[in-house]
Design a protein around this motif. Structure first.
Motif, PDB file in Angstrom:
ATOM      1  N   PRO A  57       0.849  -1.200   0.000  1.00  0.00           N
ATOM      2  CA  PRO A  57       0.000   0.000   0.000  1.00  0.00           C
ATOM      3  C   PRO A  57       0.881   1.245   0.000  1.00  0.00           C
ATOM      4  N   VAL A  58       0.565   2.195  -0.866  1.00  0.00           N
ATOM      5  CA  VAL A  58       1.363   3.410  -0.987  1.00  0.00           C
ATOM      6  C   VAL A  58       0.427   4.622  -0.967  1.00  0.00           C
ATOM      7  N   TYR A  59       0.712   5.566  -0.057  1.00  0.00           N
ATOM      8  CA  TYR A  59      -0.019   6.830  -0.009  1.00  0.00           C
ATOM      9  C   TYR A  59       0.831   7.899  -0.688  1.00  0.00           C
ATOM     10  N   ARG A 195       8.624  -4.145   0.178  1.00  0.00           N
ATOM     11  CA  ARG A 195       7.749  -3.948   1.333  1.00  0.00           C
ATOM     12  C   ARG A 195       6.403  -4.645   1.168  1.00  0.00           C
ATOM     13  N   ARG A 196       6.298  -5.543   0.204  1.00  0.00           N
ATOM     14  CA  ARG A 196       5.035  -6.222  -0.050  1.00  0.00           C
ATOM     15  C   ARG A 196       4.582  -7.033   1.148  1.00  0.00           C
ATOM     16  N   LEU A 206      -4.298  -1.913   6.895  1.00  0.00           N
ATOM     17  CA  LEU A 206      -5.319  -0.949   6.501  1.00  0.00           C
ATOM     18  C   LEU A 206      -6.304  -0.693   7.633  1.00  0.00           C
ATOM     19  N   ALA A 207      -6.643  -1.740   8.383  1.00  0.00           N
ATOM     20  CA  ALA A 207      -7.546  -1.559   9.523  1.00  0.00           C
ATOM     21  C   ALA A 207      -6.905  -0.665  10.582  1.00  0.00           C
ATOM     22  N   LEU A 248      -4.311   6.671  -2.304  1.00  0.00           N
ATOM     23  CA  LEU A 248      -3.872   5.325  -1.957  1.00  0.00           C
ATOM     24  C   LEU A 248      -3.857   4.450  -3.208  1.00  0.00           C
ATOM     25  N   THR A 249      -2.759   3.732  -3.397  1.00  0.00           N
ATOM     26  CA  THR A 249      -2.686   2.746  -4.466  1.00  0.00           C
ATOM     27  C   THR A 249      -1.865   1.572  -3.957  1.00  0.00           C
ATOM     28  N   PHE A 250      -1.712   0.527  -4.783  1.00  0.00           N
ATOM     29  CA  PHE A 250      -0.999  -0.670  -4.369  1.00  0.00           C
ATOM     30  C   PHE A 250       0.011  -1.057  -5.433  1.00  0.00           C
TER      31      PHE A 250
END
Length: 256
Positions: A57-59, A195-196, A206-207, A248-250
């Motif tokens: 996850p990347v912001y 970092r996967r 994410l929670a 946010l993307t992945f």
């Protein structure tokens, strides 16, 4: 001290479009322009579990940098740089740099968070980068929030840098040099992929991130109603967008 010859909205759009098409699994998750209002896997052509599994996850917070083109600019006058075409990325000072500190905290909690800012000046340079699919690799500079350490919360601070330099400066009254973690796509993309996380670990992160976002929201905040009953990925994306102006993307290894 002029702005470059394109808008911040234009820069953000073309960066996200190229980044998602070239570096994000499936080329479409989550699609920034309409991810907030739509959730339709059948028409979007992606599967959430596949996108989340073994992904990072990347912001991304997108900015447009000033371009210093005159020799009387402070950075050149003070001898920090010897010639013009230096870029300045300004930070939001509102409420004692609350946004910057929140991005730093979000990163410290295990998320990948990046400032993305422009590093071209003219519309011709921008158009060339777009036409050759080099917006991500040549027209953009990336910074980690935690490499930008502010000396105080009262002065006006910005980041000064040159394209491809291994360092930048946090500039206030006195410049403070720092080493850049992310200089070129060939350097930072493998680091992002390292970092996967697994599907379960991503959902857990994410929670925790949603808890971080909502900690200071009062019970009647309309954002609580907006995210109610939505999947955790969408909650994180919506809250990141509205609270920190971050997309946010992945990122994961391409299967194509």
């Amino acid at each position: 001290m002029p702005w470059p010859d394109f808008t911040e909205l234009t820069f953000g759009y073309v960066f996200l479009r190229e980044f998602e098409e070239s570096y994000v699994h499936g080329g479409s998750f989550p699609k920034a322009p309409d991810f907030i209002s739509q959730w339709d896997e059948a028409t979007k052509g992606y599967d959430v579990e596949i996108a989340l599994s073994d992904a990072t996850p990347v912001y991304l917070q997108l900015k447009r940098s000033y371009v210093l083109v005159q020799r009387n600019a402070k950075e050149i006058r003070d001898g920090i740089y010897s010639d013009p075409n230096v870029y300045r990325m300004h930070l939001h000072k509102n409420r004692y740099y609350r946004q910057h500190k929140a991005l730093q905290e979000l990163e410290a909690k295990g998320n990948t968070v990046l400032y993305v800012t422009s590093q071209v000046y003219t519309s011709e340079e921008f158009a060339d980068a777009y036409d050759t699919a080099c917006i991500v690799s040549q027209a953009s500079a990336l910074f980690s929030p935690n490499e930008i350490v502010l000396p105080d919360e009262t002065q006006i601070h910005h980041v000064s840098f040159k394209a491809a330099d291994q360092f930048g400066y946090v500039y206030s009254r006195e410049p403070e040099r720092f080493e850049r973690k992310f200089v070129h796509v060939d350097h930072w993309l493998p680091i992002l992929r390292e970092r996967r996380l697994s599907l379960d670990d991503n959902r857990k992160l994410l929670a925790e991130t949603v808890e971080f976002f909502t900690a200071n929201l009062n019970s009647g905040d309309p954002l609580r109603k907006l995210i109610a009953e939505k999947p955790i990925e969408q909650k994180a994306s919506i809250l990141g967008y509205f609270l920190l102006d971050a997309q946010l993307t992945f990122v994961k290894e391409s299967k194509t």
